[in-house]
Design an enzyme around this catalytic site. Structure first.
Site, PDB file in Angstrom:
ATOM      1  N   VAL A  89       0.822  -1.226   0.000  1.00  0.00           N
ATOM      2  CA  VAL A  89       0.000   0.000   0.000  1.00  0.00           C
ATOM      3  C   VAL A  89       0.848   1.264   0.000  1.00  0.00           C
ATOM      4  CG1 VAL A  89      -2.021  -1.025   1.118  1.00  0.00           C
ATOM      5  CG2 VAL A  89      -0.293   0.124   2.526  1.00  0.00           C
ATOM      6  N   LYS A  90       2.144   1.143   0.211  1.00  0.00           N
ATOM      7  CA  LYS A  90       2.996   2.335   0.303  1.00  0.00           C
ATOM      8  C   LYS A  90       3.417   2.795  -1.109  1.00  0.00           C
ATOM      9  CE  LYS A  90       2.458   2.100   4.733  1.00  0.00           C
ATOM     10  NZ  LYS A  90       3.236   1.372   5.722  1.00  0.00           N
ATOM     11  N   HIS A  91       4.305   3.813  -1.178  1.00  0.00           N
ATOM     12  CA  HIS A  91       4.568   4.447  -2.492  1.00  0.00           C
ATOM     13  C   HIS A  91       5.193   3.512  -3.509  1.00  0.00           C
ATOM     14  CE1 HIS A  91       4.133   7.753   0.302  1.00  0.00           C
ATOM     15  NE2 HIS A  91       3.692   8.445  -0.725  1.00  0.00           N
TER      16      HIS A  91
END
Ligand SMILES: *Cc1c(COP(=O)(O)O)cnc(C)c1O
Length: 399
Positions: free
Chosen positions: A198-200
């Protein structure tokens, strides 16, 4: 005029999304897959050349001297707390509004997290509250760049320098963000990133710590590898099999195929950041003057928008956050809540005796926050449909 309740999918109306839209999602391309496969066909599945290449790429991306890759964002926090020598009797100031892993890392090393409250407009660590929590036992300050916005590192830096304290930045939300022309990753003594999907950018699971201190980087590289040092002089004497376990370390290594994925993903970070900011601009324009208020954005920052968080103006709604949450979920929008204040979790209540009332701003915010879908692969139609659904729900529940 208020819309009828029956318009809501929750009450039998047509949902805006037939296939649910998550709040965050990875974007893996054929190029990424080819990079991973190439490593799988090579001799080095772990501790090979891709590890160093990824570390150099991450250090360059954030303008830090050193980057240490580890197996998760949580391992990155643990390594950072270890690098500062936090131990029993030491206090580390942690914001109440964060994922539990931030504070857990202090407990791993036997230290005591001391919770500080956040600013009501940004939900970022409030420097005045940090000041109020400093004691002779304070060993470090942990800042969390909540939602992707850098904390006030000028104010925090002044407090830290005044007391000779290091800052750990938990920048799990803020890869690509900037504060006054400096990148997140170069603003604190140690900065941690998460590479969860879910992170960059993602490596499946993974994490990185960046620092300008080569000594701390060496300590963290040892920590991720069982605390092992190759003692070169003794090795020459005793044979190349010789090594020493210097510290209690862990196996927190990141595999080479994960590092290859990270290198490939990092190339698209600038384009993805631009897309996240476009989505945020569309949300912010649509939500002006609605009972779903976007968080304030500080001047002089580039926001990385890991999350797009709104605070519901409950005085203008006949529903509470749970009702709005359920109505949006029924519309096929997988909104989420980031976060339950850490000091309210049973672990912390039991271990530290924390209770409601300790951080009133974070606790009040927790009753009102919602994270809207935010990821670069969202289409313009997705963004427009989220806005349509949110408007529908807010109108039904408007006073
Ligand atoms: C994601 C996250 C972590 C933990 O990262 P993992 O890679 O899931 O271990 C820690 N802190 C914050 C603020 C996060 O968002």
């Amino acid at each position: 005029m208020a819309q009828p309740l029956s318009d809501l999918a929750l009450h039998g109306g047509a949902p805006v999304f037939r296939t649910p839209l998550p709040y965050g999602r990875q974007w893996v391309t054929e190029e990424d897959i080819a990079a991973v496969v190439a490593v799988l066909r090579s001799d080095w599945l772990t501790t090979g050349p891709k590890g160093e290449e990824f570390e150099r790429a991450m250090a360059a991306a954030v303008g830090a001297r050193e980057a240490v890759a580890v197996s998760s964002g949580t391992a990155a926090l643990h390594a950072a707390v270890f690098a500062l020598g936090v131990g029993p009797g030491d206090e580390v100031i942690v914001p109440a509004m964060t994922f539990a892993a931030t504070a857990n890392a202090v407990l791993y090393q036997g230290g005591t997290p001391v919770f500080a409250d956040v600013d009501p407009q940004t939900l970022l660590l409030d420097p005045d509250q940090v000041w109020a929590q400093i004691t002779p036992r304070t060993k470090a300050i942990m800042a969390v760049d909540y939602a992707g916005q850098p904390c006030d590192y000028d104010a925090l830096g002044t407090i830290a320098a005044g007391h000779g304290l290091p800052i750990i930045a938990d920048a799990s939300h803020a890869l690509g963000a900037r504060h006054a022309d400096r990148s997140v990753g170069s603003l604190a003594t140690l900065t941690t990133f998460s590479l969860h999907p879910v992170k960059h950018i993602t490596t499946g699971e993974g994490g990185v710590v960046t620092t300008n201190d080569p000594g701390m980087a060496a300590r963290m590289r040892r920590f991720r590898n069982h605390g092992i040092t190759a003692v070169h002089a003794l090795r020459a004497q005793a044979g190349t099999w010789y090594y020493e376990v210097e510290d209690l370390g862990y196996n927190y290594r990141l595999t080479d195929f994960q590092c290859a994925l990270g290198i490939s993903q990092l190339r698209r970070l600038p384009a993805w950041m631009a897309r996240r900011r476009q989505i945020a601009a569309a949300y912010s324009a649509a939500l002006a003057d609605t009972p779903a208020r976007p968080l304030a954005v500080r001047s002089n920052v580039v926001h990385a928008y890991h999350l797009y968080v709104v605070q519901l103006d409950l005085d203008r709604l006949s529903a509470d956050r749970a009702a709005v949450f359920n109505a949006l979920r029924a519309e096929g929008i997988h909104v989420n809540v980031h976060y339950i204040p850490v000091h309210l979790h049973p672990l912390y209540r039991r271990r530290l005796g924390t209770a409601a009332g300790l951080c009133p701003v974070a606790e009040a915010a927790y009753e009102r926050i919602l994270s809207l879908p935010m990821f670069p692969a969202m289409t313009d139609d997705d963004v427009a449909s989220v806005i349509t659904a949110l408007s529908k729900v807010l109108q039904v529940y408007a006073h």
